[in-house]
Design a protein around this motif. Structure first.
Motif, PDB file in Angstrom:
ATOM      1  N   THR A 372     -21.117   1.189 -21.865  1.00  0.00           N
ATOM      2  CA  THR A 372     -20.677   1.923 -20.883  1.00  0.00           C
ATOM      3  C   THR A 372     -20.946   3.418 -21.310  1.00  0.00           C
ATOM      4  O   THR A 372     -20.939   3.952 -22.192  1.00  0.00           O
ATOM      5  CB  THR A 372     -19.221   1.768 -20.970  1.00  0.00           C
ATOM      6  OG1 THR A 372     -18.473   2.276 -21.899  1.00  0.00           O
ATOM      7  CG2 THR A 372     -18.775   0.507 -20.653  1.00  0.00           C
ATOM      8  N   SER A 373     -21.237   3.977 -20.119  1.00  0.00           N
ATOM      9  CA  SER A 373     -21.449   5.727 -20.278  1.00  0.00           C
ATOM     10  C   SER A 373     -21.109   6.247 -18.804  1.00  0.00           C
ATOM     11  O   SER A 373     -21.429   5.791 -17.658  1.00  0.00           O
ATOM     12  CB  SER A 373     -23.000   5.913 -20.518  1.00  0.00           C
ATOM     13  OG  SER A 373     -23.224   7.249 -20.791  1.00  0.00           O
ATOM     14  N   THR A 374     -20.621   7.561 -18.948  1.00  0.00           N
ATOM     15  CA  THR A 374     -20.395   8.379 -17.712  1.00  0.00           C
ATOM     16  C   THR A 374     -20.965   9.523 -17.896  1.00  0.00           C
ATOM     17  O   THR A 374     -21.076  10.108 -19.279  1.00  0.00           O
ATOM     18  CB  THR A 374     -18.898   8.483 -17.405  1.00  0.00           C
ATOM     19  OG1 THR A 374     -18.399   9.007 -18.363  1.00  0.00           O
ATOM     20  CG2 THR A 374     -18.502   7.016 -16.997  1.00  0.00           C
ATOM     21  N   GLY A 375     -21.271  10.553 -17.009  1.00  0.00           N
ATOM     22  CA  GLY A 375     -21.821  11.777 -17.319  1.00  0.00           C
ATOM     23  C   GLY A 375     -22.132  12.619 -16.004  1.00  0.00           C
ATOM     24  O   GLY A 375     -21.688  12.275 -14.827  1.00  0.00           O
ATOM     25  N   THR A 376     -22.957  13.516 -16.015  1.00  0.00           N
ATOM     26  CA  THR A 376     -23.374  14.452 -15.082  1.00  0.00           C
ATOM     27  C   THR A 376     -24.888  14.448 -14.747  1.00  0.00           C
ATOM     28  O   THR A 376     -25.639  13.859 -15.500  1.00  0.00           O
ATOM     29  CB  THR A 376     -22.914  15.748 -15.507  1.00  0.00           C
ATOM     30  OG1 THR A 376     -23.835  16.168 -16.637  1.00  0.00           O
ATOM     31  CG2 THR A 376     -21.381  16.025 -15.767  1.00  0.00           C
ATOM     32  N   VAL A 377     -24.991  14.779 -13.364  1.00  0.00           N
ATOM     33  CA  VAL A 377     -26.390  14.775 -12.812  1.00  0.00           C
ATOM     34  C   VAL A 377     -26.690  16.312 -12.367  1.00  0.00           C
ATOM     35  O   VAL A 377     -25.971  16.989 -11.845  1.00  0.00           O
ATOM     36  CB  VAL A 377     -26.485  13.851 -11.529  1.00  0.00           C
ATOM     37  CG1 VAL A 377     -27.750  13.834 -11.082  1.00  0.00           C
ATOM     38  CG2 VAL A 377     -25.798  12.624 -11.726  1.00  0.00           C
ATOM     39  N   THR A 378     -27.869  16.729 -12.757  1.00  0.00           N
ATOM     40  CA  THR A 378     -28.348  18.255 -12.479  1.00  0.00           C
ATOM     41  C   THR A 378     -29.220  18.030 -10.875  1.00  0.00           C
ATOM     42  O   THR A 378     -29.665  17.000 -10.689  1.00  0.00           O
ATOM     43  CB  THR A 378     -29.515  18.467 -13.620  1.00  0.00           C
ATOM     44  OG1 THR A 378     -30.536  17.607 -13.547  1.00  0.00           O
ATOM     45  CG2 THR A 378     -28.655  18.509 -14.943  1.00  0.00           C
ATOM     46  N   SER A 379     -29.416  19.196 -10.483  1.00  0.00           N
ATOM     47  CA  SER A 379     -30.035  19.400  -9.492  1.00  0.00           C
ATOM     48  C   SER A 379     -31.579  18.807  -9.257  1.00  0.00           C
ATOM     49  O   SER A 379     -32.143  18.652  -8.354  1.00  0.00           O
ATOM     50  CB  SER A 379     -30.042  20.833  -9.018  1.00  0.00           C
ATOM     51  OG  SER A 379     -30.968  21.767  -9.779  1.00  0.00           O
TER      52      SER A 379
END
Length: 433
Positions: A372-379
């Motif tokens: 499992t993994s969660t995170g952020t997205v850049t523009s």
């Protein structure tokens, strides 16, 4: 008497003020102590506290600037100084000390802005950073340093380089080591004029004291060669589409209007750039100008040159798993890698929050690992596992990937995770709408 009492109280208060909080414990297992008290999750770690672990002890400290300080079994260390000035990074000063054992240091936000004021001491050497995430093993006479991401500079004590100093020691006897120098480490012995570059096959810090399966992994790097990054940026600047140029009206013998074609959609390519288990490489490590690559272990993702990808600001989207390849690697260099399958994959993005969530089953023989993994997205369509999710153990897998508008929307990511005390997995996945 009163004057003496006031003086004693003043010294005590000054000591308390000086001993600022450097971080908090985010995980502990086995025998571990902060000063004279047993370590516990959420407990503060102050400047000057002696940190110790026993035969089965592990201690993870999240620093006040989101860095990481990990102690593995039979280790003694101190966070000597952790003074952060976010408004004026030049006033930030950080100093760590590893007395014995194995420890890992991952630079926090403040350290990245004030690398010139960071020092990691061992009994025989000073270590400075250019990044960075590194692991050290030391006893009273010998220190060995390996790099996970970034770059370190190592200098033996002597001359102007003293344990009392701050920041990196740089000189003729200093040596640098980067993450690109895979399979190598720097070793420095007491009295040795300069660190020695050597193979890490048999004596790396991870082999002396392996990380637990839940220790946060290092971030996968993009291009390690700065020249490639510069070339990529220059190439992208050259392919920006221009508006149409039309010919003047009412002029004879004028060629038809000239238009510059739009740049193509950026596409995702993925594969292995080295041979594994007698399976030949299926993607070239070198990429054309304007393309970008992410690589980790034997795997690589390429996003081809083309129109800049712009991440949506609203909405959500889910992808279907279309392809993958993964292997399980043993820390024992005499053991071969084992192929693994990626099954039951999910990948979704919440563009309102600029976040992603993914999970799958990694299957090898009779074993199944829930990833499992969660995170952020850049523009620009890059997405990575967030530090917070690793620190709080919400994610057990480190992910680094890209998005594309190819065929109505696609994505790919590299992943890695330590499965247990002796094995690590690495792989690549490809997804589409």
């Amino acid at each position: 008497m009163l004057r003496r009492l006031i003086l004693v109280c003043s010294v005590a208060v000054a000591a308390q003020v000086h001993a600022a909080e450097a971080g908090k414990v985010i995980f502990t297992a086995g025998a571990s102590h902060i000063a004279d008290r047993a370590a516990a999750e959420g407990a503060p770690v102050n400047e000057g506290d002696l940190l110790t672990t026993g035969d089965d002890g592990y201690l993870y400290v999240k620093t006040v600037d989101n860095g990481l300080f990990v102690l593995r079994p039979n280790t003694k260390a101190k966070i000597v100084t952790y003074q952060v000035d976010s408004k004026n990074p030049a006033n930030t000063h950080v100093k760590l000390e590893l007395i014995s054992g194995v420890a890992r240091s991952k630079s926090g936000d403040a350290v990245k802005l004030a690398r010139q004021n960071f020092r990691f001491n061992t009994p025989v050497a000073a270590i400075g950073v250019r990044g960075t995430d590194f692991t050290v093993h030391t006893d009273a006479d010998t220190s060995r340093v390996s790099v996970l991401t970034g770059r370190v500079i190592v200098t033996g004590f002597g001359g102007a380089c003293t344990p009392e100093g701050g920041g990196p020691c740089e000189g003729a006897t200093s040596r640098e080591l980067s993450a690109a120098q895979r399979g190598q480490l720097l070793q420095i012995k007491r009295g040795q004029p300069a660190p020695q570059l050597m193979s890490s096959v048999t004596n790396s810090p991870d082999q002396v004291s392996p990380p637990r399966g839940d220790e946060p992994l290092a971030k996968a790097s993009t291009n390690s060669d700065p020249a490639i990054d510069a070339k990529k940026t220059d190439s992208l600047d050259k392919i920006v589409a221009r508006p149409p140029v039309t010919a003047p009206p009412v002029v004879d013998n004028v060629p038809p209007p000239i238009t510059t074609p739009s740049a193509p959609q950026r596409e995702i390519q993925w594969g292995r750039w080295v041979q594994v288990l007698n399976q030949p490489a299926n993607i070239a490590f070198s990429v054309p100008d304007g393309a970008e690559r992410l690589f980790q272990g034997p795997f690589m993702i390429v996003r081809t040159a083309g129109e800049d990808y712009v991440t949506p600001e609203r909405g959500s989207v889910a992808f279907n798993l279309k392809g993958s390849e993964a292997y399980i690697f043993s820390d024992d260099p005499t053991k071969s890698a084992v192929a693994a399958a990626v099954k039951n994959g999910t990948l979704s993005f919440d563009f309102d929050k600029a976040t992603f969530n993914t999970g799958f089953d990694l299957v090898s023989g009779s074993e199944t690992f829930k990833m499992t993994s969660t995170g952020t997205v850049t523009s620009d369509g890059h997405f990575n596992t967030s530090n917070d999710s690793l620190f709080t153990l919400k994610s057990n897998t480190d992910v680094s990937g890209v998005l594309s508008n190819q065929n109505g929307g696609s994505a790919a990511y590299l992943f890695q995770r330590r499965l247990d005390d002796t094995r690590t997995t690495q792989g690549v996945t490809f997804w589409s709408r």
